[in-house]
Motif scaffolding. Sequence first.
Motif, short mmCIF file in Angstrom:
data_model
loop_
_atom_site.label_atom_id
_atom_site.label_comp_id
_atom_site.label_asym_id
_atom_site.label_seq_id
_atom_site.Cartn_x
_atom_site.Cartn_y
_atom_site.Cartn_z
N GLY A 8 0.89 -1.32 -0.06
CA GLY A 8 0.02 -0.03 0.07
C GLY A 8 0.82 1.19 -0.20
O GLY A 8 2.26 1.19 0.11
N VAL A 9 0.16 2.30 0.11
CA VAL A 9 0.96 3.72 0.07
C VAL A 9 0.47 4.68 0.76
O VAL A 9 -0.90 4.52 1.02
CB VAL A 9 1.00 4.31 -1.56
CG1 VAL A 9 -0.08 4.47 -2.21
CG2 VAL A 9 2.05 5.48 -1.50
N LYS A 44 11.93 4.44 -2.20
CA LYS A 44 10.58 4.88 -2.85
C LYS A 44 9.76 6.04 -2.13
O LYS A 44 8.89 6.66 -2.71
CB LYS A 44 9.47 3.95 -3.07
CG LYS A 44 9.96 2.69 -3.97
CD LYS A 44 9.91 3.27 -5.57
CE LYS A 44 10.44 2.23 -6.53
NZ LYS A 44 9.35 1.08 -6.69
N THR A 97 4.92 10.73 0.19
CA THR A 97 4.50 9.43 -0.28
C THR A 97 5.38 8.48 0.31
O THR A 97 6.54 8.49 0.17
CB THR A 97 4.61 9.23 -1.85
OG1 THR A 97 3.99 10.39 -2.42
CG2 THR A 97 3.96 8.06 -2.30
N LYS A 144 -4.93 5.19 -5.52
CA LYS A 144 -3.54 5.67 -5.88
C LYS A 144 -2.75 4.51 -6.38
O LYS A 144 -1.61 3.94 -5.96
CB LYS A 144 -2.83 6.01 -4.74
CG LYS A 144 -3.24 7.34 -3.92
CD LYS A 144 -2.49 7.58 -2.59
CE LYS A 144 -3.22 8.86 -1.67
NZ LYS A 144 -3.52 9.75 -2.44
N ALA A 163 0.52 5.71 -8.02
CA ALA A 163 1.57 5.88 -7.02
C ALA A 163 2.29 4.43 -6.59
O ALA A 163 3.37 4.42 -6.24
CB ALA A 163 1.01 6.78 -5.84
N LEU A 164 1.35 3.70 -6.41
CA LEU A 164 1.87 2.44 -6.03
C LEU A 164 2.56 1.54 -6.65
O LEU A 164 3.69 1.06 -6.62
CB LEU A 164 0.44 1.46 -5.51
CG LEU A 164 0.46 0.25 -4.65
CD1 LEU A 164 0.85 0.93 -3.24
CD2 LEU A 164 -0.56 -0.35 -4.55
N SER A 218 3.94 2.95 -9.14
CA SER A 218 5.29 3.96 -9.80
C SER A 218 5.28 4.10 -11.51
O SER A 218 6.39 4.19 -12.02
CB SER A 218 6.87 3.58 -9.41
OG SER A 218 6.59 3.30 -8.06
#
Lengths: 531, 676
Positions: free
Chosen positions: A321-322, A352, A396, B220, B223-224, B226
Motif C-alpha cells: 500500500g502507500v 521509494k 509518499t 493511488k 503511485a503504488l 510507480s
Amino acid sequence: MRILTSYLLLSILSSCHGLSENFDEKLTLSPVSKNELRVDFRFNSEREFNRKTESGDYLTFPRIIQELLSRYSVRKLTVTMAHGRWNLIGWGLPPQPSSPTGAQVFAEFEADQQEDADERMKFLVEALNGVLCTSISHINVITSPEFIVLKNHGGETSVHKRYGVLSGETTCTENLTRLRKLLACKENGISTLLHPSKLYNSVYHSSHLVVEQQCDKDQCNSKMEVGVSVVMRNPSQKTQRHWSLADVFERKLGSQCKVARSSKIHVIGTTGEITTTDVKNLTTINGEEPFELYIPITDISMKQSVVKAWSSQGGFEQKHGVLTVHITNDESASEIHVSQIIPYYVHLRYSKINWKCDKNGVPRIEKIFKNSKSLEAPTLLQYKMKLSAGQTCELTIPFDKQLLRLEQYPPDANHGMHIPAASVYIQKSTSTYTIHSNAILVLLPVPDFSMPFNVICFVATAFALVFGPIQLYSTLWLAPVVKKSQWGRKIHRAILLAIIAFCLYAHMMDINLNEIRRGIETYFEKLNELK
Amino acid sequence: MENLLKFTNKKLKLLEMALEISKDGGTTRPKILDKILKFRKVALIIAYIGAYLSAQWLFDPVNMEVTRISEHSLMPGLVTPKFDKSGIAIQLYRRFSDLPKSKSQQELIHTIFSDLGLECFTHKWRSKVAGNPMNGENVYGFIRGPRNDGAEAQMIVVQLGRSEKSRRMMSRMLAFVDYAKDQVYWARDIVIVFVDGGEKNDSIEKAAFALDAFLLKYQKIEALNSKKSITVEADEIQAQTGALIGGVVYDLSGMAVKGQHIVNIQTNGLNGQQVNLDVFNGITKIADSKHHSRVAIFGTLHRHSNPYMEYSPFIVPMRALYTQAFISIEGIHSVLGKYGVQGLTVGLSHDYSEKQTGQFIEEVSRMLNNVLERLHQSYFMYVLADDLHFSSIAMYIIPLTILVSPLVISAYFEWTKIQEFQFPVVHLAFHVLGFFYYIATTYVFQTIGTTFVLQWMQWPFVGIDGCDGQFTPSWSLINSFLIFFMIPLGPYVFLKEPVRCVPSMRIVCLLETSLVLYGICLTNFGLAILCTAFVVPIVFLMTYESSDRTRSIFRSSVLAILNPISVLAFVAINIPGMFGQLFPTISQDSWLAAAQSIALTAIREDVEFKVNHFFLLCCFGYPIWNMLFACSMRYGPEPQGSLGIFGNGSDDDDGDDDDGPQKTNRGHSTKKNKRE
C-alpha cells in the motif's frame, strides 16, 4: 466557613515546610460557527516544595501525579486522548497540545542510560493505565524523536524522550472520571460542568494531562494541567439568540471552588473580544441561585489561518500500500517538522519514499529515520523543512504489508490496523503550534477461516498430512534386516535433532529470520576481521 | 556341540538384526483405477448424465442453502429511518429539470454541495484507448463523519444524466446528502460520486469506465506501481477519506406492478467477482421488511412471489451463470470489485416516493456504517437461485468436477499406455503464438485504434491511417484478428511436421483443458461450467484414438469449424431468446457480425477493464484448438519406439475395438505383441 478555616490552617502548616500549592480553573466558550460551539476546560495545579523539608502533605496537587514524577524521574509528561476529527478549516487552530485520534504519550525522563528510560516508560504507561483508566499497554513507543513533535516538548537534549501513539484507543466517560479525580475541586466550581453525557455527545472531544517538574537543587516546582476540549453541535437543539450554560452542559454553575486561586469563564465574541466572568467574585452563587451565562450565537469572523495536514492511503491489495501525507501551508512562510510513526506490521520501501511540492518545488529537507530495533518497535520518519506561503507538499510512503504471527493479530483482525496520524509542528516568527493529520487503517493479510473453500483446503491438507503417514505405516510390515554401519544415519539424525532444537529455541525466544540472518552476517564479518 | 554353537551364533545374528519397515505389495496400481478405465468409452455420457442430475438437484432452490446475515452488525432491523427531506428532493428535482443547457449538471451539483457546506470537487478523465476514445467529468463530494477519524469510508455512486429517472435519482441523493451531513452517528465517511456516463446506449459502460478512472486515482494505483495508467488520464483526487468498506450504486431501474414495488439488484463484477453475500442479504432484507418490496435479480422475480408468470425454478440460476460468464459490465458497480470494494447496484422502484427513496438509502448506509470488520464473513462465490436461496462453491463445483472427469480419465488412460513422455515443443509454440495475437491485438486497439496500417519507418511497424511510411491500405483490426484467429493453423503444421509422440500431445491437451477449466471455475463458475459443457465433448472426442482415416478427416473437418469464436457466435445468436441478448449491438441473423461483435467486445473489455475473456481465448482457447488437430488427424497406431506403448494389459481390459493397435499392427507395441 468551617471548610475555609481548615484550608487556611492547612496552608499555614504547609508554608512552614516550604510548600506552596495553587489551583486555577478556566472555562473558555467560543462559537466556531452558527451551529457549533467550542468549549475548553483548563485546570492548572502548581506545587512548589523542598525535597528535604517536604512533609508529604498535598492540598491541591494530586499525590499520585507527584509520585509518578518522582518514582520514574519524569521531567515532563503529556498524555492526550481524543475522539473525532478536528476541522482545521472550520475551527481553526486545534487545542494545544494537539491530540491525534486515539491516545498519545510523550515523556521526558532523567536517566543515565537509554535502557533505563525505556524501562521507566514501560512502567509509566502501565501506571497511566491505572491513573487514567486507559488500556494503552501496546502503544507504539518511539525512542527519542530528534525534531520537535509537540509544542510543549521542545528541543531540550539533556533528557531521554519517549513518544508513542495508539490510534485505535477510544476515550470514554471513564477517562473523564479519572481526570476529574485529579482536580482539587471535584464537586465544586467549574468542574461541575464536566457533564460526561453532554461532553461525549459532541462532534469532537479531546482531553489531556500535562505534567512538568523542574528542580533547582532541592527546590522543586511541579505543574499539572488537565484540559478537556469539546466541539458541540447546536447544544440547545432549538433556534434562539443565545445559548445558556444549561443548554450547553445541562447543568448550571451552582457553587464555587473555594481553594482555587482563580476561577474564570471566558466567552469569545464575534470579533474575537473576550468577555471574562470571575466566578470567585460572584457573591450570590449557591445551589438555590445558580449562576447563568449566555453565549451569543455567532460565527467568528476572524478565523486564524492554520497549516493544514491530512493523510490518505492507496492500494487495496493485501500485499502493499502507500501512505500519503499532504501538508498545505497558510499565507506566511513556516518551518515545519513532520513526524510519522510507522508500526512494525508494515515494512517501508525506503528507496521509494519521496516528497512532491508545488510552487517552488521541493525545499531543502533535513530528515531522520529511526529504524525499529526490536521486533514490535515502530519506525519513525522525521522531516524538517521550510515552506513558502501557500505551498502544498505531499509525502509518499510506500510500504509492504506483513503476514503476522497468529498471536500478533487483534481479535478483530479483519478490521485492519492503524497507522498513526502524522504530527506536524509549525514554527512561525510569531507563534508555534502542532497539528495532526488523520490516522489510516491498513487491511493486513489475514488467513480467513470464514470461507468454506478455505476451510476445505486447510482441512483437506491437514487431514492428508496426518492421515497419510498413519495409513502408510499401518499398511506396512516389519522386516528384519542385518544391522549395518549406521554412522551416516546417526549424523543425519543428529543434524535433524539439532535443527528441531534450534527451531524450538528460536520459537521460544521469539527470534525471527532477520535476526538469524543478521547474526550470521555479523559472524562472517567477525571472521573477515580475523583474517 | 557344533550344532549348538551354530544355533547360538544364528540366534545372536538374529538379535543383531534390526527391524525395518517395508512396503507390502510393491508398486502395483490400485485396482479401482483399472476399473474406472473400463468405463472410459462411456465416461462422457455418464459424466453428462451425472452432471445434469447433480445440477438439477443442486440448483433446485429447495436443496439450496438459505441466505442469512453472517455479520450481525449488518442487521438492518436495528435502524429506524428518519429521513424527512422530501421537500428538498422535489426542489432539487426542479432545479435539475430547469437547468439550462449552458450549465452542466456537474456545476449544479458542485453548487449544491457548496451550499450545504460540504467539500465537492470535479474529476475530469479521458480514455487513452485509441479504439474507444471517450471523456467525461465526474463530481465527487464527502460527508465527513464528525466523530470518526476518517480511516474508513463507504461509497455511494449515482450516474449523471438528463433523463427523468436520472434527474430524480440525483435530486433524491442530494436530499439524502443534506440529511446525512447533520447526523453524528457516521462511523465512516461517505464518498458520493456522480459518474459521467453520457446519454447514449453504452452509457453504463462509459459510466463504469468513469468510476474506474475515479477509483484508480482514489486508490493511488499509479503511485503504488510507480507508473502511469495506459488506459486512462484523469485529474488527481483533491481530497480523500479512508479505506472503502463497501459501495452501492443507486438508480431507479426498479419498477412497480399494481402497487407492488420491485427493487432490481445486480451483483456481478468483472471476471466472475461477486459482491459479498452479506451486503446482498442486508439490502434484500431492507427491501422486504422495511419497504415491502420484492427483489428481482437478473431481471427475474422470485417465482413464488411472482403472481404474473410461472417459470422453471432453474431459470434464475441459469441466468446467474450466463450473466456471470459473459456479461462483464452488468452495471456501474462491476468495476468496484477490481479495486477491492464490495459493491452492487440497487435499482430502486421508480414509484418510490422521495421519502421512501431517502429512507432506503439511509438504511443501507447505516447498515454499512455498522460493519465491524471488512466484509469477509459471508460468501463471495455463490450462485443465486432467488433472493432467499443460494448455492456455494462447495456445492456447485460438483457438476463441474463430474463434467471434467472424462478428460482426466482419458489423460490417465493415455498415461498408462505411454512408455516415453515427450513434451511437444509445438505446444509451447502455439501458446506463444496465441500470446502474440493477444499482445498485438490489444496493443493496436490501445494505441492505434480499430483500423491500422503497416509502416516501414519506425518500430513498431503498425500505425494509424496516413502515417509516415505507410505502405498498406488500412485494415480492420477486428477482421484481421478474426482471419488470423479462425484459420486453423494446426492441420498445416501437423501435416507438414507430424507430431512424433501423439499420446504425449493427448495427455497435454487433456490435462491443460482440465486445469484451465478448473482454474476458471475458482473465479468464474458461470464461464467455467458453460465452457465445460461445450469444450469437454470436443476435446474428448478429438483426442480419442482412431484407426479409421475417414473418421479422422471428418472429425478434423468438424474441429476446423468449431473454432472458439464460432462456438461463441453460435451461442450468442441462438441463446438470446432464453437469457437475454449477449451482445446488444450485434445483428441476430448475421454470423459474421456476431463474431465481429464478440471479438470487439472481448478486446475492448480486456483493454479497458482487464476482463480476461480475450486473454483466455488467445492464450488457451486458440492453442488448445490448434493442438487438437494433432490428435484428431492421427489415425492408426503410431510408429514404434516413438510413442506410447501399452505398459500392461489394460488395453485388453477396456475392450476398445476402435483402438485397433493390435488389429492394424502399424507400429503400436503392445504387451501382447511383445509376448509374440
